[in-house]
Design a protein around this motif. Structure first.
Motif, mmCIF file in Angstrom:
data_model
loop_
_atom_site.group_PDB
_atom_site.id
_atom_site.type_symbol
_atom_site.label_atom_id
_atom_site.label_comp_id
_atom_site.label_asym_id
_atom_site.label_seq_id
_atom_site.Cartn_x
_atom_site.Cartn_y
_atom_site.Cartn_z
ATOM 1 N N ARG A 61 -1.511 -0.103 18.702
ATOM 2 C CA ARG A 61 -2.193 -1.191 19.431
ATOM 3 C C ARG A 61 -1.183 -2.269 19.807
ATOM 4 N NH1 ARG A 61 -7.055 -0.759 21.151
ATOM 5 N NH2 ARG A 61 -7.603 0.114 19.137
ATOM 6 N N TYR A 62 -0.337 -2.655 18.857
ATOM 7 C CA TYR A 62 0.674 -3.676 19.142
ATOM 8 C C TYR A 62 1.587 -3.230 20.288
ATOM 9 C CZ TYR A 62 4.595 -6.851 18.702
ATOM 10 O OH TYR A 62 5.573 -7.773 18.987
ATOM 11 N N ALA A 113 -3.016 0.591 14.411
ATOM 12 C CA ALA A 113 -2.706 -0.839 14.547
ATOM 13 C C ALA A 113 -1.299 -1.017 15.122
ATOM 14 C CB ALA A 113 -2.836 -1.536 13.192
ATOM 15 N N GLU A 170 -0.242 -3.192 23.679
ATOM 16 C CA GLU A 170 -0.454 -4.535 24.228
ATOM 17 C C GLU A 170 0.843 -5.118 24.786
ATOM 18 O OE1 GLU A 170 -3.271 -6.643 24.305
ATOM 19 O OE2 GLU A 170 -4.576 -4.986 23.698
ATOM 20 N N ASP A 177 0.969 -2.320 9.273
ATOM 21 C CA ASP A 177 0.837 -0.917 8.883
ATOM 22 C C ASP A 177 -0.405 -0.324 9.523
ATOM 23 O OD1 ASP A 177 -1.269 -1.860 7.322
ATOM 24 O OD2 ASP A 177 -0.613 -0.879 5.498
ATOM 25 N N GLU A 178 -0.609 0.974 9.284
ATOM 26 C CA GLU A 178 -1.670 1.775 9.885
ATOM 27 C C GLU A 178 -1.266 2.178 11.326
ATOM 28 O OE1 GLU A 178 -4.281 3.291 8.659
ATOM 29 O OE2 GLU A 178 -3.734 2.508 6.694
ATOM 30 N N GLU A 225 -6.703 -5.189 13.245
ATOM 31 C CA GLU A 225 -6.986 -3.761 13.180
ATOM 32 C C GLU A 225 -6.463 -3.158 11.883
ATOM 33 O OE1 GLU A 225 -6.703 -1.752 16.769
ATOM 34 O OE2 GLU A 225 -7.131 0.182 15.858
ATOM 35 N N SER A 226 -5.267 -3.581 11.486
ATOM 36 C CA SER A 226 -4.689 -3.090 10.242
ATOM 37 C C SER A 226 -5.556 -3.489 9.046
ATOM 38 C CB SER A 226 -3.274 -3.651 10.091
ATOM 39 O OG SER A 226 -2.808 -3.481 8.773
ATOM 40 N N ARG A 241 0.826 -1.212 0.000
ATOM 41 C CA ARG A 241 0.000 0.000 0.000
ATOM 42 C C ARG A 241 0.864 1.269 0.000
ATOM 43 N NH1 ARG A 241 -2.971 0.580 4.527
ATOM 44 N NH2 ARG A 241 -4.876 1.483 3.685
ATOM 45 N N LYS A 295 -4.309 -8.850 17.364
ATOM 46 C CA LYS A 295 -5.121 -7.628 17.493
ATOM 47 C C LYS A 295 -4.657 -6.558 16.510
ATOM 48 C CE LYS A 295 -6.509 -8.197 22.335
ATOM 49 N NZ LYS A 295 -6.414 -7.726 23.728
ATOM 50 N N ALA A 296 -3.340 -6.397 16.409
ATOM 51 C CA ALA A 296 -2.793 -5.365 15.514
ATOM 52 C C ALA A 296 -3.057 -5.716 14.048
ATOM 53 C CB ALA A 296 -1.300 -5.196 15.765
ATOM 54 N N LEU A 297 -2.888 -6.978 13.690
ATOM 55 C CA LEU A 297 -3.067 -7.353 12.285
ATOM 56 C C LEU A 297 -4.532 -7.247 11.863
ATOM 57 C CD1 LEU A 297 -0.512 -10.299 11.991
ATOM 58 C CD2 LEU A 297 -0.377 -8.059 10.853
ATOM 59 N N ALA A 317 -1.286 -9.469 21.147
ATOM 60 C CA ALA A 317 -0.831 -8.200 20.561
ATOM 61 C C ALA A 317 -0.761 -8.274 19.040
ATOM 62 C CB ALA A 317 0.543 -7.837 21.134
ATOM 63 N N LYS A 318 -0.185 -9.338 18.524
ATOM 64 C CA LYS A 318 0.033 -9.433 17.079
ATOM 65 C C LYS A 318 -1.283 -9.609 16.328
ATOM 66 C CE LYS A 318 2.695 -12.655 14.834
ATOM 67 N NZ LYS A 318 3.979 -13.372 14.581
ATOM 68 N N ASN A 342 -8.679 -4.365 9.015
ATOM 69 C CA ASN A 342 -9.985 -3.709 9.067
ATOM 70 C C ASN A 342 -9.877 -2.279 8.535
ATOM 71 O OD1 ASN A 342 -12.831 -3.851 9.970
ATOM 72 N ND2 ASN A 342 -12.196 -2.153 11.278
ATOM 73 N N ARG A 343 -8.758 -1.627 8.852
ATOM 74 C CA ARG A 343 -8.557 -0.267 8.339
ATOM 75 C C ARG A 343 -8.320 -0.259 6.832
ATOM 76 N NH1 ARG A 343 -7.275 4.379 11.562
ATOM 77 N NH2 ARG A 343 -8.083 4.045 13.657
ATOM 78 N N HIS A 344 -7.667 -1.265 6.299
ATOM 79 C CA HIS A 344 -7.538 -1.346 4.837
ATOM 80 C C HIS A 344 -8.930 -1.361 4.197
ATOM 81 C CE1 HIS A 344 -3.348 -3.548 5.095
ATOM 82 N NE2 HIS A 344 -3.372 -2.420 5.757
#
Lengths: 210, 210
Positions: free
Chosen positions: A71-72, A68, A75, A64-65, B94-95, A49, B90-92, B87-88, B97-99
């Motif tokens: 968040r990592y 996010a 946590e 990315d983002e 979230e990322s 992206r 959740k972050a992935l 952590a991983k 979902n934002r895409h």
């Protein structure tokens, strides 16, 4: 853990400030967005992206983002808390952070990317194909910035920070947004005393220099 | 707990599906967006941003923004997990979902709000003041939808779901995005076999009828 970063861009700065608040120091790899290095094959292999910031974990996982990535970090390193402690505070901080992104940063980005000559044919971040600037969208962005500042000053008349009574990720986003808006001469209106008070406080934190 | 909702709009549907996956049933208050009821004083007193969905907790706290509402529900009712376990993940999630939001829903919204006659003077959701549609932004949105579908089909060629191997909030967002895009005749391209396979699977879930 290393961060694909760009010193002058507002979004990677959000992650840098977040890291500083957590007192974490990690490797940074500088990518020049003005030169379009984020859209060249070397970086697109990291993030298709073409967007910065991107975090690379030690196992090679790429995230990315901004939120996010935060968040990592939150946590893995919970204190100081920047994204809430229970269901309600997590949700309210997330909501307020999104207000800053949608009403503030997106409007500023529309105003900026659709007016500055360097992005005349790259009007959307991360998009490789030619995308022409839209002058009417720049105007729409400026109207949005006005609404954002009005709402922010009103909110800060009854709250210490952007998401309630504690410093949070929403303050980091808003600080970077305000400093970004200065590029297009849209600093905080002088008469917005509550936002001025808040801005002085968050800018005085050591993390703001990130 | 009650939800300010709008049956035909894509964003509140994301929360309804999320609630159904959690097997939760709460009170719904219908707000008619086409009639502009979200911009009238009664609803602006609930949410000054005029946006639906908005969740009202039993203590009167109001939470807006889809993902912030889902975060509250996820924290209060952790299973089935829809936003990650560590952590991983959740972050992935979230990322990803934002895409879907940034590359998909935002592009679809630009294409829709800047072309349909009913929103000719209300081209941004939740904004009370007159905002005229921008035809070039509709075109830009359509180009974004094409890029979104191309990237989604590529991702789904190597992953079962939109954020890896587990059904998550990112699938809910993408399902609502795809069904929204059908309004402007931008359903999944027929030749995108991986996205078609995914769509058939998520549409077959009971929650999709929400």
């Amino acid at each position: 853990m290393r961060l694909y970063d760009c010193k002058e861009a507002p979004n990677p700065r959000r992650v840098r400030i977040f890291l500083k608040e957590k007192r974490l120091s990690i490797e940074h790899i500088e990518i020049n967005i003005r030169a379009g290095d984020n859209l060249k094959p070397a970086f697109l292999a990291v993030n298709p992206r073409g967007l910065i910031p991107t975090l690379e974990l030690d196992d090679g996982t790429l995230i990315d983002e901004v939120v996010a990535i935060c968040r990592y970090i939150e946590e893995m390193h919970p204190t100081p808390v920047l994204m809430g402690t229970d269901a309600k505070s997590k949700a309210l901080i997330e909501s307020r952070n999104r207000h800053v992104e949608i009403d503030g940063i997106n409007a500023m980005t529309d105003a900026f990317r659709n007016s500055v000559p360097i992005f005349a044919k790259r009007a959307i971040q991360g998009v490789v194909e030619e995308t022409l600037a839209i002058p009417e969208l720049c105007q729409r962005g400026h109207a949005g910035i006005t609404r954002f500042y009005d709402a922010l000053n009103k909110y800060l008349s009854t709250h210490e920070f952007v998401a309630g009574s504690q410093f949070s990720i929403a303050d980091i986003s808003a600080l970077c947004a305000v400093d970004f808006a200065a590029w297009i001469k849209r600093s905080i209106p002088e008469e917005h005393e509550h936002t001025q008070r808040w801005y002085a406080a968050v800018s005085a934190r050591e993390s703001s220099r990130a």
